[in-house]
Design a protein around this motif. Structure first.
Motif, PDB file in Angstrom:
ATOM      1  N   VAL A  21     -16.087  30.453  -7.679  1.00 38.03           N
ATOM      2  CA  VAL A  21     -15.237  29.669  -7.148  1.00 38.03           C
ATOM      3  C   VAL A  21     -15.212  29.389  -5.698  1.00 38.03           C
ATOM      4  O   VAL A  21     -15.203  28.014  -5.526  1.00 38.03           O
ATOM      5  CB  VAL A  21     -13.834  30.112  -7.562  1.00 38.03           C
ATOM      6  N   GLN A  22     -15.704  30.178  -4.982  1.00 35.95           N
ATOM      7  CA  GLN A  22     -16.005  30.151  -3.543  1.00 35.95           C
ATOM      8  C   GLN A  22     -17.138  29.060  -3.349  1.00 35.95           C
ATOM      9  O   GLN A  22     -17.170  28.301  -2.445  1.00 35.95           O
ATOM     10  CB  GLN A  22     -16.353  31.346  -2.955  1.00 35.95           C
ATOM     11  N   LYS A  23     -17.945  29.077  -4.390  1.00 33.49           N
ATOM     12  CA  LYS A  23     -19.104  28.074  -4.022  1.00 33.49           C
ATOM     13  C   LYS A  23     -18.846  26.583  -4.505  1.00 33.49           C
ATOM     14  O   LYS A  23     -19.524  25.674  -4.104  1.00 33.49           O
ATOM     15  CB  LYS A  23     -20.435  28.650  -4.889  1.00 33.49           C
ATOM     16  N   LEU A  24     -17.615  26.432  -5.151  1.00 32.70           N
ATOM     17  CA  LEU A  24     -17.184  24.886  -5.559  1.00 32.70           C
ATOM     18  C   LEU A  24     -16.807  24.187  -4.361  1.00 32.70           C
ATOM     19  O   LEU A  24     -16.324  24.490  -3.506  1.00 32.70           O
ATOM     20  CB  LEU A  24     -16.046  25.178  -6.589  1.00 32.70           C
ATOM     21  N   PRO A  25     -17.316  22.803  -4.397  1.00 35.08           N
ATOM     22  CA  PRO A  25     -16.808  22.036  -3.199  1.00 35.08           C
ATOM     23  C   PRO A  25     -15.452  21.891  -3.546  1.00 35.08           C
ATOM     24  O   PRO A  25     -14.646  20.719  -3.847  1.00 35.08           O
ATOM     25  CB  PRO A  25     -17.640  20.790  -3.313  1.00 35.08           C
ATOM     26  N   LEU A  26     -14.421  22.684  -3.260  1.00 36.04           N
ATOM     27  CA  LEU A  26     -12.826  22.621  -3.185  1.00 36.04           C
ATOM     28  C   LEU A  26     -12.206  22.838  -1.922  1.00 36.04           C
ATOM     29  O   LEU A  26     -12.739  23.246  -1.190  1.00 36.04           O
ATOM     30  CB  LEU A  26     -12.071  23.680  -4.076  1.00 36.04           C
ATOM     31  N   ALA A  27     -11.075  22.066  -1.909  1.00 35.08           N
ATOM     32  CA  ALA A  27     -10.359  22.101  -0.260  1.00 35.08           C
ATOM     33  C   ALA A  27     -10.049  23.709  -0.118  1.00 35.08           C
ATOM     34  O   ALA A  27      -9.844  24.456  -1.052  1.00 35.08           O
ATOM     35  CB  ALA A  27      -9.185  21.323  -0.374  1.00 35.08           C
ATOM     36  N   ALA A  28      -9.963  24.174   0.937  1.00 34.65           N
ATOM     37  CA  ALA A  28     -10.002  25.793   1.385  1.00 34.65           C
ATOM     38  C   ALA A  28      -8.474  26.413   0.651  1.00 34.65           C
ATOM     39  O   ALA A  28      -8.782  27.284   0.035  1.00 34.65           O
ATOM     40  CB  ALA A  28      -9.616  25.832   2.903  1.00 34.65           C
ATOM     41  N   PRO A  29      -7.562  25.474   0.801  1.00 36.42           N
ATOM     42  CA  PRO A  29      -6.516  26.171   0.454  1.00 36.42           C
ATOM     43  C   PRO A  29      -6.500  26.513  -1.403  1.00 36.42           C
ATOM     44  O   PRO A  29      -6.284  27.512  -1.825  1.00 36.42           O
ATOM     45  CB  PRO A  29      -5.237  25.475   0.562  1.00 36.42           C
ATOM     46  N   PHE A  30      -6.990  25.622  -1.883  1.00 38.58           N
ATOM     47  CA  PHE A  30      -7.026  25.318  -3.449  1.00 38.58           C
ATOM     48  C   PHE A  30      -8.218  26.576  -3.916  1.00 38.58           C
ATOM     49  O   PHE A  30      -7.994  27.441  -4.877  1.00 38.58           O
ATOM     50  CB  PHE A  30      -7.710  24.340  -4.155  1.00 38.58           C
ATOM     51  N   GLY A  31      -9.119  26.785  -3.372  1.00 38.23           N
ATOM     52  CA  GLY A  31     -10.118  27.764  -3.522  1.00 38.23           C
ATOM     53  C   GLY A  31      -9.761  28.995  -3.356  1.00 38.23           C
ATOM     54  O   GLY A  31      -9.987  29.993  -4.120  1.00 38.23           O
ATOM     55  N   MET A  32      -8.824  29.630  -2.344  1.00 39.36           N
ATOM     56  CA  MET A  32      -8.293  30.662  -1.965  1.00 39.36           C
ATOM     57  C   MET A  32      -7.197  30.937  -3.103  1.00 39.36           C
ATOM     58  O   MET A  32      -7.159  31.954  -3.427  1.00 39.36           O
ATOM     59  CB  MET A  32      -7.560  30.873  -0.574  1.00 39.36           C
ATOM     60  N   ILE A  33      -6.464  30.046  -3.428  1.00 45.86           N
ATOM     61  CA  ILE A  33      -5.263  30.343  -4.460  1.00 45.86           C
ATOM     62  C   ILE A  33      -5.912  30.517  -5.912  1.00 45.86           C
ATOM     63  O   ILE A  33      -5.593  31.523  -6.547  1.00 45.86           O
ATOM     64  CB  ILE A  33      -4.462  28.978  -4.577  1.00 45.86           C
ATOM     65  N   ILE A  34      -7.053  29.904  -6.213  1.00 46.07           N
ATOM     66  CA  ILE A  34      -7.768  30.328  -7.375  1.00 46.07           C
ATOM     67  C   ILE A  34      -8.256  31.561  -7.330  1.00 46.07           C
ATOM     68  O   ILE A  34      -8.209  32.355  -8.264  1.00 46.07           O
ATOM     69  CB  ILE A  34      -8.843  29.257  -7.802  1.00 46.07           C
ATOM     70  N   GLN A  35      -8.974  32.068  -6.303  1.00 47.02           N
ATOM     71  CA  GLN A  35      -9.568  33.532  -6.079  1.00 47.02           C
ATOM     72  C   GLN A  35      -8.532  34.310  -6.394  1.00 47.02           C
ATOM     73  O   GLN A  35      -8.507  35.406  -6.920  1.00 47.02           O
ATOM     74  CB  GLN A  35     -10.218  33.402  -4.934  1.00 47.02           C
ATOM     75  N   ALA A  36      -7.111  34.156  -5.645  1.00 47.84           N
ATOM     76  CA  ALA A  36      -6.044  35.078  -5.578  1.00 47.84           C
ATOM     77  C   ALA A  36      -5.560  35.253  -7.004  1.00 47.84           C
ATOM     78  O   ALA A  36      -5.291  36.304  -7.664  1.00 47.84           O
ATOM     79  CB  ALA A  36      -5.191  34.532  -4.682  1.00 47.84           C
ATOM     80  N   LEU A  37      -5.411  34.173  -7.768  1.00 46.10           N
ATOM     81  CA  LEU A  37      -5.089  34.130  -9.190  1.00 46.10           C
ATOM     82  C   LEU A  37      -6.028  34.916 -10.079  1.00 46.10           C
ATOM     83  O   LEU A  37      -5.563  35.769 -10.965  1.00 46.10           O
ATOM     84  CB  LEU A  37      -5.050  32.604  -9.933  1.00 46.10           C
ATOM     85  N   ILE A  38      -7.434  34.526  -9.717  1.00 47.22           N
ATOM     86  CA  ILE A  38      -8.272  35.518 -10.327  1.00 47.22           C
ATOM     87  C   ILE A  38      -8.067  37.043 -10.344  1.00 47.22           C
ATOM     88  O   ILE A  38      -8.274  37.882 -11.437  1.00 47.22           O
ATOM     89  CB  ILE A  38      -9.701  35.063 -10.212  1.00 47.22           C
ATOM     90  N   LEU A  39      -7.882  37.372  -9.054  1.00 44.98           N
ATOM     91  CA  LEU A  39      -7.754  39.049  -8.885  1.00 44.98           C
ATOM     92  C   LEU A  39      -6.229  39.455  -9.378  1.00 44.98           C
ATOM     93  O   LEU A  39      -6.277  40.517  -9.880  1.00 44.98           O
ATOM     94  CB  LEU A  39      -7.892  39.018  -7.212  1.00 44.98           C
ATOM     95  N   ILE A  40      -5.339  38.565  -9.506  1.00 49.54           N
ATOM     96  CA  ILE A  40      -4.102  39.026 -10.187  1.00 49.54           C
ATOM     97  C   ILE A  40      -4.133  39.149 -11.506  1.00 49.54           C
ATOM     98  O   ILE A  40      -3.673  39.995 -12.316  1.00 49.54           O
ATOM     99  CB  ILE A  40      -2.967  37.950  -9.677  1.00 49.54           C
ATOM    100  N   ILE A  41      -4.887  38.245 -12.079  1.00 48.32           N
ATOM    101  CA  ILE A  41      -5.029  38.320 -13.767  1.00 48.32           C
ATOM    102  C   ILE A  41      -6.011  39.607 -13.948  1.00 48.32           C
ATOM    103  O   ILE A  41      -5.449  40.323 -14.716  1.00 48.32           O
ATOM    104  CB  ILE A  41      -5.811  37.219 -14.135  1.00 48.32           C
TER     105      ILE A  41
END
Length: 53
Positions: A21-41
């Motif tokens: 997800v970090q390597k995807l060309p996403l805006a900074a807040p969206f990438g961090m939110i997705i990474q946080a959700l992955i860790l919570i899951i």
């Protein structure tokens, strides 16, 4: 399967997905939110397997 081995496998998979997800060309807040959700899951999956939930 031991809970320790299960937790290790889940954390490795979650780390690889978060890295992808970090390597995807996403805006900074969206990438961090997705990474946080992955860790919570991942934490919820481990807690459910351990019988905490």
């Amino acid at each position: 399967m031991s809970i320790l081995i299960f937790a290790l496998i889940v954390l490795i998979v979650a780390a690889l997905v978060a890295w992808a997800v970090q390597k995807l060309p996403l805006a900074a807040p969206f990438g961090m939110i997705i990474q946080a959700l992955i860790l919570i899951i991942a934490a919820l999956v481990i807690a459910r397997r351990a019988g905490l939930i």
